[in-house]
Motif scaffolding. Structure first.
Motif, mmCIF file in Angstrom:
data_model
loop_
_atom_site.group_PDB
_atom_site.id
_atom_site.type_symbol
_atom_site.label_atom_id
_atom_site.label_comp_id
_atom_site.label_asym_id
_atom_site.label_seq_id
_atom_site.Cartn_x
_atom_site.Cartn_y
_atom_site.Cartn_z
ATOM 1 N N VAL A 128 85.131 32.700 46.754
ATOM 2 C CA VAL A 128 85.647 33.442 45.592
ATOM 3 C C VAL A 128 84.514 33.868 44.677
ATOM 4 O O VAL A 128 84.623 34.886 43.976
ATOM 5 N N ALA A 129 83.407 33.125 44.686
ATOM 6 C CA ALA A 129 82.240 33.548 43.910
ATOM 7 C C ALA A 129 81.719 34.869 44.466
ATOM 8 O O ALA A 129 81.395 35.798 43.717
ATOM 9 N N GLY A 130 81.656 34.962 45.807
ATOM 10 C CA GLY A 130 81.235 36.215 46.434
ATOM 11 C C GLY A 130 82.189 37.346 46.127
ATOM 12 O O GLY A 130 81.776 38.490 45.893
ATOM 13 N N LEU A 131 83.473 37.032 46.119
ATOM 14 C CA LEU A 131 84.501 38.016 45.764
ATOM 15 C C LEU A 131 84.256 38.560 44.362
ATOM 16 O O LEU A 131 84.270 39.781 44.140
ATOM 17 N N LEU A 132 84.007 37.666 43.419
ATOM 18 C CA LEU A 132 83.799 38.076 42.028
ATOM 19 C C LEU A 132 82.528 38.902 41.864
ATOM 20 O O LEU A 132 82.489 39.837 41.068
ATOM 21 N N VAL A 133 81.496 38.556 42.620
ATOM 22 C CA VAL A 133 80.245 39.325 42.558
ATOM 23 C C VAL A 133 80.491 40.763 42.997
ATOM 24 O O VAL A 133 80.081 41.723 42.332
ATOM 25 N N LEU A 134 81.174 40.931 44.124
ATOM 26 C CA LEU A 134 81.437 42.268 44.658
ATOM 27 C C LEU A 134 82.322 43.088 43.720
ATOM 28 O O LEU A 134 82.113 44.295 43.548
ATOM 29 N N MET A 135 83.295 42.430 43.099
ATOM 30 C CA MET A 135 84.240 43.135 42.232
ATOM 31 C C MET A 135 83.753 43.250 40.791
ATOM 32 O O MET A 135 84.478 43.721 39.918
ATOM 33 N N ASP A 136 82.508 42.831 40.563
ATOM 34 C CA ASP A 136 81.906 42.884 39.228
ATOM 35 C C ASP A 136 82.742 42.099 38.213
ATOM 36 O O ASP A 136 82.961 42.534 37.088
ATOM 37 N N GLU A 137 83.217 40.938 38.646
ATOM 38 C CA GLU A 137 84.045 40.085 37.790
ATOM 39 C C GLU A 137 83.420 38.695 37.629
ATOM 40 O O GLU A 137 84.064 37.785 37.105
ATOM 41 N N PHE A 138 82.170 38.544 38.058
ATOM 42 C CA PHE A 138 81.554 37.220 37.994
ATOM 43 C C PHE A 138 81.394 36.796 36.541
ATOM 44 O O PHE A 138 80.914 37.555 35.706
ATOM 45 N N PRO A 139 81.807 35.559 36.208
ATOM 46 C CA PRO A 139 81.803 35.116 34.804
ATOM 47 C C PRO A 139 80.420 34.813 34.243
ATOM 48 O O PRO A 139 79.474 34.542 34.987
ATOM 49 N N ASP A 140 80.339 34.850 32.928
ATOM 50 C CA ASP A 140 79.118 34.478 32.214
ATOM 51 C C ASP A 140 79.022 32.947 32.209
ATOM 52 O O ASP A 140 79.947 32.269 31.766
ATOM 53 N N ALA A 162 88.401 33.403 39.147
ATOM 54 C CA ALA A 162 88.911 33.936 40.410
ATOM 55 C C ALA A 162 90.435 33.930 40.436
ATOM 56 O O ALA A 162 91.067 34.895 40.888
ATOM 57 N N CYS A 163 91.038 32.862 39.939
ATOM 58 C CA CYS A 163 92.502 32.777 39.930
ATOM 59 C C CYS A 163 93.112 33.877 39.065
ATOM 60 O O CYS A 163 94.138 34.462 39.414
ATOM 61 N N LYS A 164 92.474 34.182 37.939
ATOM 62 C CA LYS A 164 92.961 35.258 37.073
ATOM 63 C C LYS A 164 92.920 36.597 37.804
ATOM 64 O O LYS A 164 93.855 37.401 37.720
ATOM 65 N N VAL A 165 91.826 36.809 38.520
ATOM 66 C CA VAL A 165 91.668 38.062 39.270
ATOM 67 C C VAL A 165 92.699 38.140 40.396
ATOM 68 O O VAL A 165 93.334 39.175 40.613
ATOM 69 N N MET A 166 92.871 37.048 41.120
ATOM 70 C CA MET A 166 93.775 37.046 42.278
ATOM 71 C C MET A 166 95.250 37.117 41.893
ATOM 72 O O MET A 166 96.093 37.443 42.721
ATOM 73 N N LYS A 167 95.561 36.821 40.640
ATOM 74 C CA LYS A 167 96.955 36.870 40.184
ATOM 75 C C LYS A 167 97.382 38.279 39.760
ATOM 76 O O LYS A 167 98.566 38.520 39.520
ATOM 77 N N ARG A 168 96.442 39.186 39.666
ATOM 78 C CA ARG A 168 96.783 40.549 39.260
ATOM 79 C C ARG A 168 97.645 41.230 40.320
ATOM 80 O O ARG A 168 97.435 41.052 41.521
ATOM 81 N N ARG A 169 98.601 42.007 39.864
ATOM 82 C CA ARG A 169 99.546 42.655 40.789
ATOM 83 C C ARG A 169 98.862 43.584 41.781
ATOM 84 O O ARG A 169 99.322 43.751 42.911
ATOM 85 N N ASP A 170 97.773 44.207 41.358
ATOM 86 C CA ASP A 170 97.117 45.184 42.226
ATOM 87 C C ASP A 170 95.945 44.582 43.003
ATOM 88 O O ASP A 170 95.142 45.315 43.580
ATOM 89 N N PHE A 171 95.832 43.270 43.025
ATOM 90 C CA PHE A 171 94.673 42.626 43.666
ATOM 91 C C PHE A 171 94.557 42.995 45.140
ATOM 92 O O PHE A 171 93.503 43.438 45.601
ATOM 93 N N ARG A 172 95.627 42.846 45.894
ATOM 94 C CA ARG A 172 95.578 43.139 47.322
ATOM 95 C C ARG A 172 95.313 44.624 47.565
ATOM 96 O O ARG A 172 94.598 44.996 48.504
ATOM 97 N N PHE A 173 95.858 45.475 46.720
ATOM 98 C CA PHE A 173 95.609 46.913 46.834
ATOM 99 C C PHE A 173 94.125 47.217 46.628
ATOM 100 O O PHE A 173 93.538 48.021 47.355
ATOM 101 N N GLY A 242 90.909 34.813 54.761
ATOM 102 C CA GLY A 242 90.964 36.272 54.670
ATOM 103 C C GLY A 242 89.953 36.817 53.684
ATOM 104 O O GLY A 242 89.275 37.812 53.954
ATOM 105 N N LEU A 243 89.825 36.171 52.541
ATOM 106 C CA LEU A 243 88.859 36.600 51.530
ATOM 107 C C LEU A 243 87.433 36.446 52.043
ATOM 108 O O LEU A 243 86.562 37.269 51.748
ATOM 109 N N CYS A 244 87.209 35.396 52.823
ATOM 110 C CA CYS A 244 85.884 35.187 53.397
ATOM 111 C C CYS A 244 85.529 36.329 54.339
ATOM 112 O O CYS A 244 84.421 36.856 54.309
#
Length: 257
Positions: A128-140, A162-173, A242-244
């Motif tokens: 999920v850290a890699g996910l956040l890096v790619l999506m420009d959501e990595f925390p301070d 990561a949980c906040k990002v993954m809970k968004r309705r459009d995350f899978r899209f 799947g995220l991996c």
């Protein structure tokens, strides 16, 4: 140039079958005209294309002739539909396709399962850290102003984000329609480091006073923190697997751009 080795043969076979409504295993001129007409290609051009594809001039296009034609003169309208253009058959195209397929296997139920976890599953934090890096959501990871000497719980901060990002309705899209060209070059350096020593090790190297000190001698997964084999072998939930696959595919696509 398109790479025949990267061809999605199953997709090409399915399209060939669609363009062969009679089901006799070959495409006649009128069938090609109908198929190309739906792509906006006029009959006059369709006839020229048919003659080019019908190499043995027997009045039919066999499947192997169809495949050869796709890589030797078929127009962009056709190669894009059959995924035999360079964008799909190149190393980058194949990596992007692999990433999207991995993301496509993640169901809302899979996400709900991991979002209900207070702590990330083994191997899931780095993914999920890699996910956040790619999506420009990595925390301070900077400490609060009034607690400059406080040690940072990297796991807690990254997982909550990561949980906040993954809970968004459009995350899978967003996963399916992610623009790899939006990722800055420096992000790949961070991804490489996370793969080598994990997000906790990366943070420590960046000067963050981490709560859980990283010791490379104790790292059994050095160089494979973002590897799919690792998360599968550790029994990670389907969403993490799947995220991996998505992170790995996007990372490969970015590096080969």
């Amino acid at each position: 140039m398109a790479n025949r080795n990267g061809m999605d043969r199953k997709r090409v076979r399915n399209i060939f079958a669609q363009w062969d409504p009679s089901g006799d295993g070959k495409i006649q001129l009128d069938e090609l005209e109908d198929a190309l007409g739906k792509l906006g290609i006029p009959k006059e051009k369709a006839e020229r294309l048919f003659n080019a594809a019908d190499v043995n001039h027997d009045g039919d296009i066999q499947f192997e002739e169809f495949v050869d034609w796709l890589f030797q003169g078929a127009p962009d309208e056709v190669t894009s539909v059959t995924h035999t253009d360079a964008a799909h058959t190149s190393s980058r195209g194949q990596a992007l396709q692999a990433a999207r397929e991995a993301a496509g296997r993640i169901t809302p139920q899979d996400l709900q399962e991991i979002n209900s976890m207070y702590l990330p599953p083994n191997g899931g934090l780095d993914v999920v850290a890699g996910l956040l890096v790619l999506m420009d959501e990595f925390p301070d990871l900077s400490p609060p102003t009034k607690k400059k000497k406080a040690k940072i719980d990297v796991e807690e901060i990254v997982w909550k984000t990561a949980c906040k990002v993954m809970k968004r309705r459009d995350f899978r899209f967003k996963l399916q329609h992610f623009d790899i060209d939006s990722v800055p070059n420096e992000a790949y350096g961070q991804l490489h480091a996370i793969n080598q020593i994990g997000v906790n090790g990366w943070a420590q190297d960046e000067g963050v006073k981490v709560k859980d000190k990283y010791v490379i001698e104790l790292d059994e997964h050095a160089g494979e923190h973002l590897g799919t084999k690792r998360v599968v072998s550790r029994g990670c939930p389907k969403a993490v697997q799947g995220l991996c696959g998505w992170v790995q595919g996007m990372r490969e696509a970015g590096v080969t751009a």
